[in-house]
Write a protein that holds these residues in place. Structure first.
Motif, PDB file in Angstrom:
ATOM      1  N   ALA A 117     -14.602  34.300   5.114  1.00  0.00           N
ATOM      2  CA  ALA A 117     -15.372  35.544   5.301  1.00  0.00           C
ATOM      3  C   ALA A 117     -15.466  35.865   6.789  1.00  0.00           C
ATOM      4  O   ALA A 117     -15.679  34.972   7.609  1.00  0.00           O
ATOM      5  CB  ALA A 117     -16.778  35.373   4.725  1.00  0.00           C
ATOM      6  N   THR A 118     -15.308  37.139   7.125  1.00  0.00           N
ATOM      7  CA  THR A 118     -15.370  37.531   8.538  1.00  0.00           C
ATOM      8  C   THR A 118     -15.592  39.035   8.717  1.00  0.00           C
ATOM      9  O   THR A 118     -15.313  39.816   7.810  1.00  0.00           O
ATOM     10  CB  THR A 118     -14.067  37.153   9.277  1.00  0.00           C
ATOM     11  OG1 THR A 118     -14.243  37.394  10.667  1.00  0.00           O
ATOM     12  CG2 THR A 118     -12.854  37.939   8.773  1.00  0.00           C
ATOM     13  N   ILE A 123      -8.276  39.858  14.022  1.00  0.00           N
ATOM     14  CA  ILE A 123      -8.108  38.702  14.913  1.00  0.00           C
ATOM     15  C   ILE A 123      -7.795  37.458  14.082  1.00  0.00           C
ATOM     16  O   ILE A 123      -6.926  36.656  14.423  1.00  0.00           O
ATOM     17  CB  ILE A 123      -9.384  38.488  15.769  1.00  0.00           C
ATOM     18  CG1 ILE A 123      -9.678  39.739  16.599  1.00  0.00           C
ATOM     19  CG2 ILE A 123      -9.241  37.260  16.672  1.00  0.00           C
ATOM     20  CD1 ILE A 123     -11.028  39.707  17.330  1.00  0.00           C
ATOM     21  N   LEU A 124      -8.495  37.318  12.951  1.00  0.00           N
ATOM     22  CA  LEU A 124      -8.262  36.154  12.084  1.00  0.00           C
ATOM     23  C   LEU A 124      -6.848  36.174  11.517  1.00  0.00           C
ATOM     24  O   LEU A 124      -6.149  35.154  11.501  1.00  0.00           O
ATOM     25  CB  LEU A 124      -9.307  36.135  10.959  1.00  0.00           C
ATOM     26  CG  LEU A 124      -9.154  35.011   9.940  1.00  0.00           C
ATOM     27  CD1 LEU A 124      -9.208  33.640  10.602  1.00  0.00           C
ATOM     28  CD2 LEU A 124     -10.227  35.108   8.846  1.00  0.00           C
ATOM     29  N   ILE A 137      -8.574  36.582   3.226  1.00  0.00           N
ATOM     30  CA  ILE A 137      -9.617  37.061   4.141  1.00  0.00           C
ATOM     31  C   ILE A 137     -10.579  37.981   3.398  1.00  0.00           C
ATOM     32  O   ILE A 137     -10.172  38.964   2.788  1.00  0.00           O
ATOM     33  CB  ILE A 137      -8.988  37.777   5.351  1.00  0.00           C
ATOM     34  CG1 ILE A 137      -8.131  36.782   6.152  1.00  0.00           C
ATOM     35  CG2 ILE A 137     -10.079  38.391   6.237  1.00  0.00           C
ATOM     36  CD1 ILE A 137      -7.411  37.373   7.347  1.00  0.00           C
ATOM     37  N   GLU A 138     -11.856  37.609   3.428  1.00  0.00           N
ATOM     38  CA  GLU A 138     -12.900  38.400   2.773  1.00  0.00           C
ATOM     39  C   GLU A 138     -13.652  39.146   3.880  1.00  0.00           C
ATOM     40  O   GLU A 138     -14.413  38.542   4.636  1.00  0.00           O
ATOM     41  CB  GLU A 138     -13.829  37.438   2.020  1.00  0.00           C
ATOM     42  CG  GLU A 138     -14.783  38.076   1.052  1.00  0.00           C
ATOM     43  CD  GLU A 138     -14.078  38.738  -0.132  1.00  0.00           C
ATOM     44  OE1 GLU A 138     -14.430  39.889  -0.420  1.00  0.00           O
ATOM     45  OE2 GLU A 138     -13.186  38.105  -0.745  1.00  0.00           O
ATOM     46  N   LEU A 152     -19.350  33.208  -1.732  1.00  0.00           N
ATOM     47  CA  LEU A 152     -18.427  34.308  -1.459  1.00  0.00           C
ATOM     48  C   LEU A 152     -17.132  33.815  -0.807  1.00  0.00           C
ATOM     49  O   LEU A 152     -16.077  34.426  -0.960  1.00  0.00           O
ATOM     50  CB  LEU A 152     -19.110  35.332  -0.536  1.00  0.00           C
ATOM     51  CG  LEU A 152     -18.302  36.569  -0.178  1.00  0.00           C
ATOM     52  CD1 LEU A 152     -18.161  37.484  -1.405  1.00  0.00           C
ATOM     53  CD2 LEU A 152     -18.954  37.346   0.963  1.00  0.00           C
ATOM     54  N   ALA A 153     -17.225  32.724  -0.043  1.00  0.00           N
ATOM     55  CA  ALA A 153     -16.038  32.216   0.666  1.00  0.00           C
ATOM     56  C   ALA A 153     -16.203  30.717   0.893  1.00  0.00           C
ATOM     57  O   ALA A 153     -17.303  30.176   0.748  1.00  0.00           O
ATOM     58  CB  ALA A 153     -15.903  32.930   2.002  1.00  0.00           C
ATOM     59  N   ASN A 154     -15.089  30.060   1.282  1.00  0.00           N
ATOM     60  CA  ASN A 154     -15.167  28.626   1.600  1.00  0.00           C
ATOM     61  C   ASN A 154     -15.582  28.398   3.045  1.00  0.00           C
ATOM     62  O   ASN A 154     -16.245  27.419   3.369  1.00  0.00           O
ATOM     63  CB  ASN A 154     -13.801  27.952   1.426  1.00  0.00           C
ATOM     64  CG  ASN A 154     -13.174  28.233   0.087  1.00  0.00           C
ATOM     65  OD1 ASN A 154     -12.256  29.044  -0.020  1.00  0.00           O
ATOM     66  ND2 ASN A 154     -13.698  27.585  -0.942  1.00  0.00           N
ATOM     67  N   CYS A 155     -15.126  29.301   3.931  1.00  0.00           N
ATOM     68  CA  CYS A 155     -15.335  29.123   5.367  1.00  0.00           C
ATOM     69  C   CYS A 155     -15.688  30.480   5.964  1.00  0.00           C
ATOM     70  O   CYS A 155     -15.593  31.507   5.295  1.00  0.00           O
ATOM     71  CB  CYS A 155     -14.071  28.666   6.086  1.00  0.00           C
ATOM     72  SG  CYS A 155     -12.929  27.708   5.125  1.00  0.00           S
TER      73      CYS A 155
END
Ligand code: PRT
Ligand code: ZN
Length: 286
Positions: A117-118, A123-124, A137-138, A152-155
């Protein structure tokens, strides 16, 4: 002609106060304007536009604003046609990947096929492409740190400064992808007149930033130690040495960074320096 340079700054957020402080230290009067969206300086040809930081790259690219102040992270993420003119020495942070603290992080490969998640997908994405990682990518616009705990996400990939937000959300930082700070950007096509105003502004910013980094140092030293002391004190050209009323002693004046001062303080004392004064510099023009 009476052109004004239009400057975009963050309306309300972490960079707002420090952005306006730079103008004040440059002697540019900006009316107190917390409610306004734009304001004009009474003593320098600039107009300030108060905007969300996310919008500043677009506005500068499209010449709605001529220059802007924002985190370099937003410049990278928005990837607009703007030029970074200089770093401004505040708003320091890093863009990092973080995982739940109990995870056994084994290196970049750990991230393969994970959901991240970001608010900084571009950039990711670039980082993952360079490192040949396949991730999902979330994109979310805020409160990124709770994404793992709500499933919602792992990282996550987000801005970190002290690290305490990660800690309170049970996360640990595992990779630093980039270091960012506030920067001044400009539109790629400024008129000659506006570039001229920008040059005057940059000259003042340079003087303000130099003065923040440097201190004026004054000390008394026995004459036999003067040459050794000046060899460790740089000075703008070279240190000033004046005789003291007391026979056999001199006063040495110089300019030094605070960091350098702490490095050499013991050496100065060992050489017999006394009455050492460190004084802030208001403006510094070399
Ligand atoms: O409303 P607008 O869109 O203008 O503001 P915003 O909410 O998008 O931005 P804002 O004011 O939060 O941040 C503006 C800029 O400040 C960012 O783009 C960065 O360049 C810079 N900056 C510096 C930071 C931080 N430090 C920071 N710590 N931006 C955000 N944070 C957040 C981070 O997202 C995380 O939630 O603070 C938290 C982490 O802080 P620590 O100290 O707990 O690690
Ligand atoms: Zn924003």
């Amino acid at each position: 002609m009476n052109e004004k340079l239009k400057i975009a700054v963050q309306k309300s957020g972490r960079l707002s106060e420090k952005s306006l402080e730079i103008f004040r230290e440059c002697g540019i009067k900006i009316p107190n304007s917390s409610q306004k969206l734009r304001t004009v300086s009474s003593n320098f040809p600039v107009e300030i536009l108060f905007l969300r930081d996310d919008d500043i790259p677009q506005y500068v690219e499209q010449n709605v604003a001529d220059i802007g102040i924002l985190g370099e992270n937003e410049v990278w993420e928005k990837n607009r046609n703007v030029h970074v003119v200089r770093k401004l020495g505040f708003g320091d942070c890093r863009l990092s990947l973080a995982v739940p603290k109990d995870e056994n992080y084994t290196g970049l490969n750990y991230l393969n096929h994970k959901k991240i998640a970001t608010s900084y997908p571009r950039i990711l994405n670039e980082f993952c492409r360079k490192n040949q990682l396949e991730v999902e990518i979330e994109e979310i616009s805020g409160s990124v740190e709770i994404a793992p705990s709500i499933g919602l996400a792992n990282c996550i990939f987000d801005i970190v400064s002290s690290g305490s937000t990660l800690l309170t959300n049970g996360l640990k930082e595992v990779e630093t992808v980039a270091q960012s700070e506030a920067v001044l950007i400009k539109s790629p096509d400024l008129s000659e007149e506006k570039q001229e105003i920008l040059n005057r502004l940059l000259f003042r910013i340079q003087a303000v930033m130099r003065s923040r980094e440097n201190k004026y140092i004054l000390l008394n030293a026995p004459n036999h130690a003067v040459s050794q002391i000046i060899s460790i004190l740089p000075g703008m050209k070279s240190p000033t040495v004046l005789p003291l009323a007391q026979e056999g002693w001199s006063s040495i004046h110089s300019v030094i960074t605070e960091e350098r001062f702490w490095e050499i303080i013991d050496e100065l004392k060992a050489l017999g320096a006394q009455g050492i004064l460190i004084i802030p510099i208001e403006k510094m023009i070399v």
